[in-house]
Design an enzyme around this catalytic site. Structure first.
Site, short mmCIF file in Angstrom:
data_model
loop_
_atom_site.label_atom_id
_atom_site.label_comp_id
_atom_site.label_asym_id
_atom_site.label_seq_id
_atom_site.Cartn_x
_atom_site.Cartn_y
_atom_site.Cartn_z
N ASN A 7 0.82 -1.19 -0.02
CA ASN A 7 -0.01 0.04 0.15
C ASN A 7 0.88 1.16 -0.09
OD1 ASN A 7 -1.74 2.31 0.44
ND2 ASN A 7 -2.40 1.20 2.34
N ARG A 91 -2.64 -2.08 -3.30
CA ARG A 91 -3.72 -1.25 -3.03
C ARG A 91 -3.77 -0.09 -4.09
NH1 ARG A 91 -4.88 3.23 0.90
NH2 ARG A 91 -6.97 3.63 0.82
N HIS A 180 -12.98 3.13 0.34
CA HIS A 180 -13.13 2.13 1.34
C HIS A 180 -13.74 0.87 0.80
CE1 HIS A 180 -12.72 5.57 4.80
NE2 HIS A 180 -11.61 4.91 4.64
N ARG A 241 -11.37 15.88 8.16
CA ARG A 241 -12.01 16.30 6.79
C ARG A 241 -13.58 16.73 7.45
NH1 ARG A 241 -11.06 10.81 3.61
NH2 ARG A 241 -9.00 10.37 4.82
N GLU A 384 -8.30 -5.14 5.21
CA GLU A 384 -7.96 -4.62 3.68
C GLU A 384 -6.85 -5.71 3.27
OE1 GLU A 384 -8.50 -0.75 5.34
OE2 GLU A 384 -8.92 -0.32 3.09
#
Ligand code: ADP
Length: 398
Positions: A7, A91, A180, A241, A384
């Site tokens: 990743n 990823r 996601h 965010r 993940e």
């Protein structure tokens, strides 16, 4: 079969070597500060303690070389040589509308990922560097790309089109993509298995609540709506965010602060959300502590976050015309019984009933609803990396 999961971020690189014979993690780690002073790798070989090694990593090439050196090293290595790595799973953040599934990487796939760069300028170029460096350092080893957006490609137009001039979508590819996806796919499948059901038999709402947070409505195994949008800035209030805001605020705020729109977007990404509301606290543990200490900003931030999650769950219960399972995952979803219980307090009208004792536990997969709750509420740790490794194995073997 050993699969290396990579990743690659702009200045970091996370990796796991997974033995797919028993789906166990053989080694894992993180390279930090790539391209900066003080770059280092934090490496955990097998069951041993983690080791931090300072090492110059001017680019991702050196970082991946350091990872491979660690994995094959005499002292703390876990494999004899690179021939023990059977495949690499990468990823990739954005697959646009081109990729609805994971795919074996070839030159055409690399070119198609490049075409998505403008949709994720901070992430995709770094992901591509990881792919190209692995290709160079491990020639001939098959590689697979697993996209954050792919799972959401099943959304219908009513969920993914914005009320903008159609040109925005047709010419500029502006639409809801959602992110996601690998986590939402893992959790929605896994919660079904955990409950002894098939994903195709369930209406599931997955709440991925971490620093970045999103909610996904999964109808019989397929994503039909999700809270993040064209970018991961949309949806819930998150660590730093803003989540959804009235778009007109952007120009107004930029004028008031005398900053550019680009800078205003930066404020929305990095200085807003829970951190913005509390003068810098983005970690849920700090916010919970502040809440219980009576800090007004922390109380508001936690109330806003939980209210936001509950509103999305309500919206998705409507989108799905009912809900069988709600699954909480990621840092906050897996660890904060406080957030879960506050969210579920709003959901009584759906027949949600939480067992306070079960909700106070920590651990692996668990059910926190009472036996007579109309909706089953679970906590499912996301994974993940394992999902990426599973896709990689399946595609490489095929
Ligand atoms: P990301 O991958 O988006 O960076 P994570 O899924 O790792 O985020 O989640 C990070 C969040 O999880 C942080 O806000 C952190 O506060 C929260 N978290 C971790 N452990 C706990 C805990 N024990 N209680 C409450 N929140 C926690």
């Amino acid at each position: 079969m050993n699969i290396l999961v990579i990743n690659c971020g702009s200045s970091s690189l996370k990796f796991q070597l997974i033995d797919m014979d028993n789906e166990s993690v053989t080694a894992k780690g993180l390279c930090e500060r790539i391209g900066m002073d003080g770059s280092r790798i934090v490496y955990t070989p097998g069951d041993k303690d983690k080791i931090t090694i300072e090492s110059p990593m001017p680019t991702h090439t050196e970082a991946i070389q350091v990872v491979l050196d660690c994995l094959t090293g005499a002292e703390n290595g876990v494999i004899k040589d690179l021939s023990a790595i059977d495949a690499v799973g990468h990823r990739v953040v954005h697959g646009g509308e081109k990729f609805a599934e994971s795919i074996v990487i070839d030159d055409a796939v690399i070119a198609a990922i490049e075409e998505c760069n403008e949709l994720a300028p901070l992430h995709n170029p770094a992901n591509l560097i990881g792919i190209n460096v692995c290709k160079k350092l491990m020639p001939g080893v098959p590689m697979v790309a697993v996209f954050d957006t792919a799972f959401h490609q099943t959304m219908p137009p009513k969920a993914y089109l914005y009320g903008l001039p159609l040109k925005a979508y047709k010419e500029y590819r502006v639409r809801r993509y959602g992110f996601h996806g690998t986590s939402h796919r893992f959790v929605s499948k896994h919660v079904a298995e955990y409950l002894g059901k098939k994903p195709e038999d369930l209406k599931t709402i997955v709440c991925h609540l971490g620093n970045g947070a999103s909610i996904c409505a999964v109808d019989h195994g397929k994503s039909v709506d999700t809270s993040m949008g064209f970018t991961p800035l949309a949806g819930l209030v998150m660590g730093t965010r803003s989540g959804d805001i009235d778009p007109a605020i952007l120009e107004y705020y930029a004028d008031k602060e005398d900053i550019s729109l680009k800078q205003a977007i930066q404020v929305l990404n990095k200085e807003s959300g829970l951190a913005g509301l509390t003068g810098g606290k983005s970690d849920c543990r700090d916010l919970e502590a502040g809440y219980h200490a009576g800090d007004e900003d922390c109380i508001n931030a936690m109330e806003i976050f939980c209210y936001d999650v509950a509103k999305y769950v309500g919206a998705y219960a409507a989108a799905l015309n009912g809900v069988d399972v709600i699954a909480f995952t990621a840092g906050i979803g897996e660890n904060s019984g406080f957030v879960r219980s506050k969210v579920c307090e709003y959901l009584g009208y759906l027949g949600v009933q939480i067992d306070a004792e079960a909700n106070s536990q920590r651990g692996d997969d668990m059910t926190i609803s009472t036996p007579d709750s109309k909706v089953t509420v679970c906590v499912i740790p996301t994974n993940e990396e394992l999902m990426i490794a599973r896709d990689t194995k399946e595609l490489v073997e095929a």
